[in-house]
Design a protein around this motif. Structure first.
Motif, PDB file in Angstrom:
ATOM      1  N   LEU A  80     -24.080  -6.396  25.339  1.00 56.55           N
ATOM      2  CA  LEU A  80     -24.903  -7.572  25.616  1.00 56.55           C
ATOM      3  C   LEU A  80     -24.040  -8.800  25.912  1.00 56.55           C
ATOM      4  O   LEU A  80     -23.127  -9.137  25.154  1.00 56.55           O
ATOM      5  CB  LEU A  80     -25.816  -7.862  24.421  1.00 56.55           C
ATOM      6  N   LEU A  81     -24.365  -9.480  27.028  1.00 53.69           N
ATOM      7  CA  LEU A  81     -23.642 -10.680  27.441  1.00 53.69           C
ATOM      8  C   LEU A  81     -24.495 -11.942  27.318  1.00 53.69           C
ATOM      9  O   LEU A  81     -23.969 -13.013  27.040  1.00 53.69           O
ATOM     10  CB  LEU A  81     -23.166 -10.543  28.897  1.00 53.69           C
ATOM     11  N   VAL A  82     -25.813 -11.827  27.549  1.00 52.76           N
ATOM     12  CA  VAL A  82     -26.706 -12.983  27.559  1.00 52.76           C
ATOM     13  C   VAL A  82     -27.870 -12.736  26.614  1.00 52.76           C
ATOM     14  O   VAL A  82     -28.570 -11.729  26.739  1.00 52.76           O
ATOM     15  CB  VAL A  82     -27.245 -13.257  28.982  1.00 52.76           C
ATOM     16  N   LEU A  83     -28.089 -13.666  25.677  1.00 55.96           N
ATOM     17  CA  LEU A  83     -29.216 -13.605  24.756  1.00 55.96           C
ATOM     18  C   LEU A  83     -29.957 -14.938  24.833  1.00 55.96           C
ATOM     19  O   LEU A  83     -29.379 -15.985  24.556  1.00 55.96           O
ATOM     20  CB  LEU A  83     -28.740 -13.334  23.326  1.00 55.96           C
ATOM     21  N   ASP A  84     -31.240 -14.889  25.234  1.00 52.84           N
ATOM     22  CA  ASP A  84     -32.051 -16.089  25.450  1.00 52.84           C
ATOM     23  C   ASP A  84     -33.283 -16.000  24.562  1.00 52.84           C
ATOM     24  O   ASP A  84     -34.135 -15.131  24.734  1.00 52.84           O
ATOM     25  CB  ASP A  84     -32.447 -16.165  26.933  1.00 52.84           C
ATOM     26  N   LEU A  85     -33.386 -16.909  23.578  1.00 51.10           N
ATOM     27  CA  LEU A  85     -34.481 -16.910  22.604  1.00 51.10           C
ATOM     28  C   LEU A  85     -35.240 -18.219  22.703  1.00 51.10           C
ATOM     29  O   LEU A  85     -34.654 -19.292  22.521  1.00 51.10           O
ATOM     30  CB  LEU A  85     -33.936 -16.738  21.188  1.00 51.10           C
ATOM     31  N   ARG A  86     -36.568 -18.135  22.959  1.00 53.73           N
ATOM     32  CA  ARG A  86     -37.370 -19.341  23.103  1.00 53.73           C
ATOM     33  C   ARG A  86     -38.667 -19.186  22.308  1.00 53.73           C
ATOM     34  O   ARG A  86     -39.416 -18.251  22.519  1.00 53.73           O
ATOM     35  CB  ARG A  86     -37.684 -19.622  24.563  1.00 53.73           C
ATOM     36  N   CYS A  87     -38.886 -20.127  21.396  1.00 55.05           N
ATOM     37  CA  CYS A  87     -40.102 -20.146  20.577  1.00 55.05           C
ATOM     38  C   CYS A  87     -40.299 -18.841  19.831  1.00 55.05           C
ATOM     39  O   CYS A  87     -41.435 -18.386  19.645  1.00 55.05           O
ATOM     40  CB  CYS A  87     -41.328 -20.457  21.449  1.00 55.05           C
ATOM     41  N   CYS A  88     -39.234 -18.221  19.413  1.00 56.61           N
ATOM     42  CA  CYS A  88     -39.320 -16.986  18.634  1.00 56.61           C
ATOM     43  C   CYS A  88     -39.404 -17.329  17.146  1.00 56.61           C
ATOM     44  O   CYS A  88     -38.964 -18.395  16.714  1.00 56.61           O
ATOM     45  CB  CYS A  88     -38.107 -16.095  18.900  1.00 56.61           C
ATOM     46  N   SER A  89     -39.970 -16.411  16.384  1.00 58.70           N
ATOM     47  CA  SER A  89     -40.145 -16.681  14.957  1.00 58.70           C
ATOM     48  C   SER A  89     -39.814 -15.451  14.134  1.00 58.70           C
ATOM     49  O   SER A  89     -40.080 -14.320  14.538  1.00 58.70           O
ATOM     50  CB  SER A  89     -41.585 -17.128  14.656  1.00 58.70           C
ATOM     51  N   CYS A  90     -39.221 -15.730  12.993  1.00 56.71           N
ATOM     52  CA  CYS A  90     -38.946 -14.701  12.007  1.00 56.71           C
ATOM     53  C   CYS A  90     -38.569 -15.403  10.716  1.00 56.71           C
ATOM     54  O   CYS A  90     -37.640 -16.200  10.700  1.00 56.71           O
ATOM     55  CB  CYS A  90     -37.826 -13.769  12.447  1.00 56.71           C
ATOM     56  N   SER A  91     -39.289 -15.129   9.678  1.00 59.02           N
ATOM     57  CA  SER A  91     -39.045 -15.800   8.416  1.00 59.02           C
ATOM     58  C   SER A  91     -37.653 -15.455   7.889  1.00 59.02           C
ATOM     59  O   SER A  91     -37.305 -14.279   7.740  1.00 59.02           O
ATOM     60  CB  SER A  91     -40.111 -15.396   7.400  1.00 59.02           C
ATOM     61  N   GLY A  92     -36.857 -16.516   7.624  1.00 56.93           N
ATOM     62  CA  GLY A  92     -35.523 -16.298   7.096  1.00 56.93           C
ATOM     63  C   GLY A  92     -34.608 -15.579   8.063  1.00 56.93           C
ATOM     64  O   GLY A  92     -33.749 -14.802   7.654  1.00 56.93           O
ATOM     65  N   TRP A  93     -34.758 -15.846   9.357  1.00 62.09           N
ATOM     66  CA  TRP A  93     -33.983 -15.141  10.382  1.00 62.09           C
ATOM     67  C   TRP A  93     -32.514 -15.520  10.297  1.00 62.09           C
ATOM     68  O   TRP A  93     -32.153 -16.682  10.416  1.00 62.09           O
ATOM     69  CB  TRP A  93     -34.538 -15.493  11.746  1.00 62.09           C
ATOM     70  N   VAL A  94     -31.672 -14.573  10.074  1.00 60.86           N
ATOM     71  CA  VAL A  94     -30.238 -14.812   9.975  1.00 60.86           C
ATOM     72  C   VAL A  94     -29.527 -13.963  11.019  1.00 60.86           C
ATOM     73  O   VAL A  94     -29.689 -12.747  11.048  1.00 60.86           O
ATOM     74  CB  VAL A  94     -29.696 -14.471   8.570  1.00 60.86           C
ATOM     75  N   PHE A  95     -28.747 -14.610  11.879  1.00 66.22           N
ATOM     76  CA  PHE A  95     -27.993 -13.895  12.904  1.00 66.22           C
ATOM     77  C   PHE A  95     -26.609 -13.578  12.338  1.00 66.22           C
ATOM     78  O   PHE A  95     -25.748 -14.439  12.272  1.00 66.22           O
ATOM     79  CB  PHE A  95     -27.831 -14.763  14.164  1.00 66.22           C
ATOM     80  N   ASP A  96     -26.422 -12.351  11.935  1.00 60.86           N
ATOM     81  CA  ASP A  96     -25.122 -12.022  11.371  1.00 60.86           C
ATOM     82  C   ASP A  96     -24.521 -10.767  11.990  1.00 60.86           C
ATOM     83  O   ASP A  96     -23.473 -10.310  11.540  1.00 60.86           O
ATOM     84  CB  ASP A  96     -25.218 -11.877   9.854  1.00 60.86           C
ATOM     85  N   ARG A  97     -25.175 -10.212  13.029  1.00 62.94           N
ATOM     86  CA  ARG A  97     -24.647  -9.006  13.653  1.00 62.94           C
ATOM     87  C   ARG A  97     -24.793  -9.088  15.163  1.00 62.94           C
ATOM     88  O   ARG A  97     -25.343  -8.202  15.805  1.00 62.94           O
ATOM     89  CB  ARG A  97     -25.371  -7.762  13.120  1.00 62.94           C
ATOM     90  N   LEU A  98     -24.322 -10.168  15.739  1.00 66.35           N
ATOM     91  CA  LEU A  98     -24.405 -10.326  17.186  1.00 66.35           C
ATOM     92  C   LEU A  98     -23.363  -9.457  17.866  1.00 66.35           C
ATOM     93  O   LEU A  98     -22.276  -9.238  17.328  1.00 66.35           O
ATOM     94  CB  LEU A  98     -24.188 -11.797  17.565  1.00 66.35           C
ATOM     95  N   PRO A  99     -23.671  -8.954  19.086  1.00 66.41           N
ATOM     96  CA  PRO A  99     -22.707  -8.138  19.821  1.00 66.41           C
ATOM     97  C   PRO A  99     -21.398  -8.904  20.050  1.00 66.41           C
ATOM     98  O   PRO A  99     -21.415 -10.100  20.332  1.00 66.41           O
ATOM     99  CB  PRO A  99     -23.424  -7.846  21.141  1.00 66.41           C
ATOM    100  N   PRO A 100     -20.268  -8.247  19.945  1.00 69.17           N
ATOM    101  CA  PRO A 100     -18.975  -8.938  19.981  1.00 69.17           C
ATOM    102  C   PRO A 100     -18.620  -9.533  21.339  1.00 69.17           C
ATOM    103  O   PRO A 100     -17.784 -10.427  21.404  1.00 69.17           O
ATOM    104  CB  PRO A 100     -17.980  -7.842  19.590  1.00 69.17           C
ATOM    105  N   ASN A 101     -19.263  -9.049  22.434  1.00 68.29           N
ATOM    106  CA  ASN A 101     -18.908  -9.544  23.770  1.00 68.29           C
ATOM    107  C   ASN A 101     -19.883 -10.580  24.304  1.00 68.29           C
ATOM    108  O   ASN A 101     -19.833 -10.921  25.492  1.00 68.29           O
ATOM    109  CB  ASN A 101     -18.823  -8.368  24.752  1.00 68.29           C
ATOM    110  N   LEU A 102     -20.758 -11.092  23.449  1.00 72.49           N
ATOM    111  CA  LEU A 102     -21.758 -12.062  23.887  1.00 72.49           C
ATOM    112  C   LEU A 102     -21.089 -13.297  24.490  1.00 72.49           C
ATOM    113  O   LEU A 102     -20.187 -13.889  23.891  1.00 72.49           O
ATOM    114  CB  LEU A 102     -22.631 -12.474  22.701  1.00 72.49           C
ATOM    115  N   ARG A 103     -21.559 -13.705  25.684  1.00 69.70           N
ATOM    116  CA  ARG A 103     -20.963 -14.847  26.387  1.00 69.70           C
ATOM    117  C   ARG A 103     -21.908 -16.040  26.478  1.00 69.70           C
ATOM    118  O   ARG A 103     -21.458 -17.166  26.622  1.00 69.70           O
ATOM    119  CB  ARG A 103     -20.520 -14.431  27.788  1.00 69.70           C
ATOM    120  N   SER A 104     -23.223 -15.807  26.428  1.00 68.27           N
ATOM    121  CA  SER A 104     -24.178 -16.902  26.591  1.00 68.27           C
ATOM    122  C   SER A 104     -25.309 -16.750  25.590  1.00 68.27           C
ATOM    123  O   SER A 104     -25.917 -15.688  25.489  1.00 68.27           O
ATOM    124  CB  SER A 104     -24.733 -16.915  28.023  1.00 68.27           C
TER     125      SER A 104
END
Length: 489
Positions: free
Chosen positions: A211-235
């Motif tokens: 994964l290179l591009v991750l676009d999140l708009r008006c998304c919801s999740c209680s207590g959402w924690v981003f701790d395992r993003l793909p290592p090659n993410l650029r945007s």
């Protein structure tokens, strides 16, 4: 025969010329490239066997290949299904499932659901069909008003060609079943108004190592924690996701683009300290009260070095924070805010009070941008009744230098308010290399501006006569800021 020799003993090498279809025209030509010499229909057939991005890259071979990929599956490249009733649902599924195997190849599959009784099993049948067609761009949307909370969206188990995934107004509770394989071709995920369980998001990220591009708009999740993003993410884009409480980019040093729109109190920035950002977008909805812990949060959120930042979009409320940071030497706590490499600056000045102009002046003096070439100023689209009084209330002196390389300025929604007139006048005086100043306004001719300096008004009128300023009522698409697509969220 040795290279560089000929039977005549002249010792020269005859130059070869090859045209755009690789057909040799010199007397001692190289063999003809027979693939390029094929009719367009056959070359299009060749492209149907390539992934989308590889088909696009063939445009670099020669002029005859440019844009040829666009017609590789004429009238069959994409399929859009819009379900407006249960009858539509049954009819569409019957038509698709009667298609002979192997399925036709699809570049894009779009499913728009406008019914409330779609079952998860029915949704899965559409997704399985798309997977069998080797779809590369998958879009699923539930129109507002439909009930999507009962649906379990999952990535098809066998979609090796899937490169782009787009979801809108859907609930995701589970992403895959046992035995799913990673989607190595998936490079772009765009989610809008998507409700997630924390585990489902982690599962999605685990299945998308490329994964290179991750676009999140008006998304919801209680207590959402981003701790395992793909290592090659650029945007990464996060807009209106107020329930996102934490971001951990420690293992994502490849990040080059970050766009955030939301409240400062929810600002979840934690960009790797060694990341090299090329563009940054920050729009804040609440005022920034710069207490000590706020300053520390902002300092730790940004990379160590922003000197390679090329594009910056920043809102007036973030400018307020910058102005406070510079008081009494406090800005020394942000040594990483080095904007010397900045080429484009977009200011979201959605208020035009005197204090906002003062903050702008202070920002330009504190964080100098000596290599700035393009400046965009977006003013409010509506005109408020004058409440600020005289422009003498602008208590900050404008910077003396720092805009010498500025060649293009665009001011949008100009309403001839005193502070707006003063801002344009300041830019005219300080941008010594300015070639054109574009002003988008409903009033393209000078109007009375009570409270504005007569010297400022005269400078604007003079620039209008000599052509330095160009007024227009329409916003020309040819002169849009880099982040234009992220402004209207």
């Amino acid at each position: 025969m040795a290279i560089g020799s000929d039977s005549g003993g002249g010792g020269g090498v005859k130059r070869q010329r090859v045209d755009d279809r690789c057909e040799a025209v010199a007397s001692d030509a190289f063999p003809v490239d027979r693939i390029s010499a094929l009719p367009d229909e056959l070359r299009l057939h060749v492209l149907t066997h390539l992934p989308l991005k590889d088909a696009i890259r063939t445009g670099a071979l020669a002029r005859g290949w440019r844009d040829l990929w666009r017609g590789r599956w004429a009238h069959r490249a994409s399929l859009e299904v819009h379900l407006r009733s249960h009858d539509d649902l049954g009819r569409e599924l019957d038509v698709l499932e009667r298609e002979p195997r192997p399925r036709r190849r699809l570049e894009r599959f779009s499913l728009v659901v406008d019914i409330s009784n779609l079952k998860s099993s029915e949704l899965r049948r559409f997704l399985d069909y798309a997977a069998e067609c080797g779809v590369e761009d998958l879009h699923v949307e539930m129109l507002q008003g439909t009930i999507a909370s009962r649906l379990n969206f999952h990535l098809p188990l066998s979609s090796p060609a899937l490169a782009c995934l787009s979801l809108r107004h859907i609930c995701v509770s589970k992403m895959y079943h046992k035995g799913a394989r990673p989607f190595h071709a998936l490079e772009v995920i765009r989610l809008a108004s998507v409700s997630f369980r924390r585990e489902a998001f982690r599962e999605m990220m685990a299945l998308c190592p490329s994964l290179l591009v991750l676009d999140l708009r008006c998304c919801s999740c209680s207590g959402w924690v981003f701790d395992r993003l793909p290592p090659n993410l650029r945007s990464l884009t996060i807009a209106g996701c107020d329930r996102i409480t934490s971001l951990d980019f420690v293992r994502v040093p490849s990040l080059r683009s970050f766009r955030y729109s939301g409240c400062f109190s929810n600002l979840p920035l934690s960009i790797p300290r060694d990341a090299v950002l090329s563009d940054l977008y920050i729009q804040l909805y609440d005022s920034v009260m710069m207490k000590e812990w706020h300053i520390d949060k902002l300092r730790k959120s940004l990379p160590k070095d922003l000197s390679r930042l090329n594009v910056l979009t920043i809102s007036y409320k973030a400018l307020t924070g910058a102005s406070v940071l510079s008081v009494d030497g406090v800005s020394a706590q942000l040594p990483n805010f080095n904007l010397h490499g900045l080429k484009e600056l977009h200011l979201l000045m959605l208020q035009t009070k005197a204090v906002n102009l003062a903050n702008l002046y202070l920002f330009l003096k504190t964080f100098q941008c000596p290599n700035l070439e393009r400046l965009f100023v977006q003013l409010p689209a509506y005109r408020l009744k004058p409440t600020e009084g005289s422009i003498d209330q602008v208590r900050e002196e404008p910077p003396e230098d720092g805009l010498d390389n500025l060649v293009m300025i665009k001011v949008m929604n100009f309403n001839w308010c005193p502070t707006e007139v003063q801002l344009v006048s300041f830019l005219l005086r300080k941008a010594s290399s300015l070639q054109k100043l574009l002003i988008v306004s409903r009033n393209v001719t000078p109007v009375d501006s009570p409270g504005a300096s007569e010297a400022d008004l005269s400078l604007l009128k003079e620039a209008l006569v000599n052509g330095t300023i160009m007024f227009t009522e329409s916003d020309n698409a040819a002169t849009q800021p880099y982040h234009k697509a992220y402004i209207n969220l």
